[in-house]
Design a protein around this motif. Structure first.
Motif, PDB file in Angstrom:
ATOM      1  N   TYR A   1       0.954  -1.173  -0.207  1.00 36.76           N
ATOM      2  CA  TYR A   1      -0.056   0.036  -0.151  1.00 36.76           C
ATOM      3  C   TYR A   1       0.974   1.233   0.167  1.00 36.76           C
ATOM      4  N   LEU A   2       2.059   1.156   0.938  1.00 37.43           N
ATOM      5  CA  LEU A   2       2.686   2.618   1.087  1.00 37.43           C
ATOM      6  C   LEU A   2       3.257   3.059  -0.513  1.00 37.43           C
ATOM      7  N   ALA A   3       3.581   2.176  -1.331  1.00 39.37           N
ATOM      8  CA  ALA A   3       4.177   2.645  -2.761  1.00 39.37           C
ATOM      9  C   ALA A   3       3.307   2.628  -3.710  1.00 39.37           C
ATOM     10  N   HIS A   4       2.062   2.043  -3.571  1.00 39.74           N
ATOM     11  CA  HIS A   4       1.022   2.216  -4.745  1.00 39.74           C
ATOM     12  C   HIS A   4       0.537   3.555  -4.769  1.00 39.74           C
ATOM     13  N   PRO A   5       0.423   3.871  -6.064  1.00 40.66           N
ATOM     14  CA  PRO A   5       0.141   5.337  -6.468  1.00 40.66           C
ATOM     15  C   PRO A   5      -1.171   5.598  -6.192  1.00 40.66           C
ATOM     16  N   LEU A   6      -2.315   4.650  -5.859  1.00 40.12           N
ATOM     17  CA  LEU A   6      -3.655   4.867  -5.486  1.00 40.12           C
ATOM     18  C   LEU A   6      -4.225   4.456  -4.277  1.00 40.12           C
TER      19      LEU A   6
END
Length: 282
Positions: free
Chosen positions: A75-80
């Motif tokens: 989740y941290l790195a996901h853009p959405l």
């Protein structure tokens, strides 16, 4: 409007390969907390499955559980993901564990190597935009990713601590996370020495793992049983990984230097331990 009772009260949002499975296992030892074992990845790669699919991860929660959570380290790195969580669970408490980004990148590479997805040396995967797996480098740009979350959530809603502190102060970490999500802490002294998803652990050879993959769910109840573990120990071997060379380690340290400085400034963290190029990142 208050979220439905099955919705998570907290989420461990990352980072990938920063021992998020360790904190999940420790929180699951607390009877006040329910967390599903698998990572839903709902707010990242699973969003198109819909809310009912997401809800299925929490259907087995006991009535005695006072707090519900989940862990999806991407989740941290996901853009959405930040926007989706802010829209769906604006009051969720967020937990974030960060690791030296050089060590994180190498650990991510090692995971793909033991799966047979990465076949060459680290130089083939940890240098520039040519990498077939951009996440190896990009997931460690913590300040860049956190800026999205800080735009959407109050700072006090996000607890940040360091992977490197888990080995030194495990009880302190459990107490801090428990206080953040609103439960009394449960801590076993033995947990300080336990490691989850240990890259040094002996595992079955890759061809055998692939052959047995369809039976994974069937044999899960046998894990930990003496006969099963005895048989497994006869076949399992520790993997020898291609090393991270000093030259590549130094290039990676330079690559992350500016992001680390920004991270220190926006989070108030002391990241001096991350800045030494001679650090052993295995």
């Amino acid at each position: 409007m208050k979220a439905p009772s099955w919705h998570p009260d907290f989420i461990v949002i990352g980072a990938v390969k920063a021992a998020t499975t360790w904190i999940q296992a420790r929180l699951q030892e607390n009877p006040q907390i329910f967390m599903p074992d698998p990572e839903p990845h709902y707010f990242s790669s699973g969003f198109d499955h819909g809310e009912q699919w997401y809800r299925s991860f929490f259907r087995d929660r006991p009535e005695t559980a006072e707090v519900i959570g989940e862990k999806s380290a991407d989740y941290l790195a996901h853009p959405l993901a930040a926007h989706r969580i802010a829209q769906t669970l604006p009051e969720a408490r967020l937990v974030l564990q960060l690791r030296n980004p050089v060590a994180r990148a190498y650990s991510d590479y090692k995971m793909f190597f033991r799966r047979g997805q990465a076949k060459g040396p680290p130089e083939d995967y940890l240098q520039g935009a040519e990498s077939p797996y951009p996440r190896f480098l990009e997931d460690g740009l913590y300040a860049r990713h956190l800026s999205r979350w800080f735009d959407l959530f109050p700072r006090e809603q996000i607890l940040i601590y360091l992977y490197e502190d888990v080995a030194v102060h495990p009880q302190r970490i459990i107490e801090a996370v428990s206080a953040h999500i609103g439960v009394a802490p449960v801590f076993r002294k033995e947990a300080a020495a336990e490691r989850e998803n240990n890259s040094q652990a002996a595992i079955l050879p890759l061809p055998l793992r692939k052959a047995l993959a369809p039976l994974k769910d069937s044999v899960r109840p046998l894990r930990g049983k003496q006969v099963f573990e005895n048989v497994r120990s006869l076949l399992a071997r520790e993997i020898t990984y291609p090393p991270l060379s000093p030259a590549l380690r130094e290039r990676l340290t330079d690559y992350y230097a500016r992001d680390i400085e920004t991270l220190e400034a926006i989070c108030g963290l002391d990241l001096s331990r991350w800045k030494a190029t001679a650090r052993n990142t295995a």
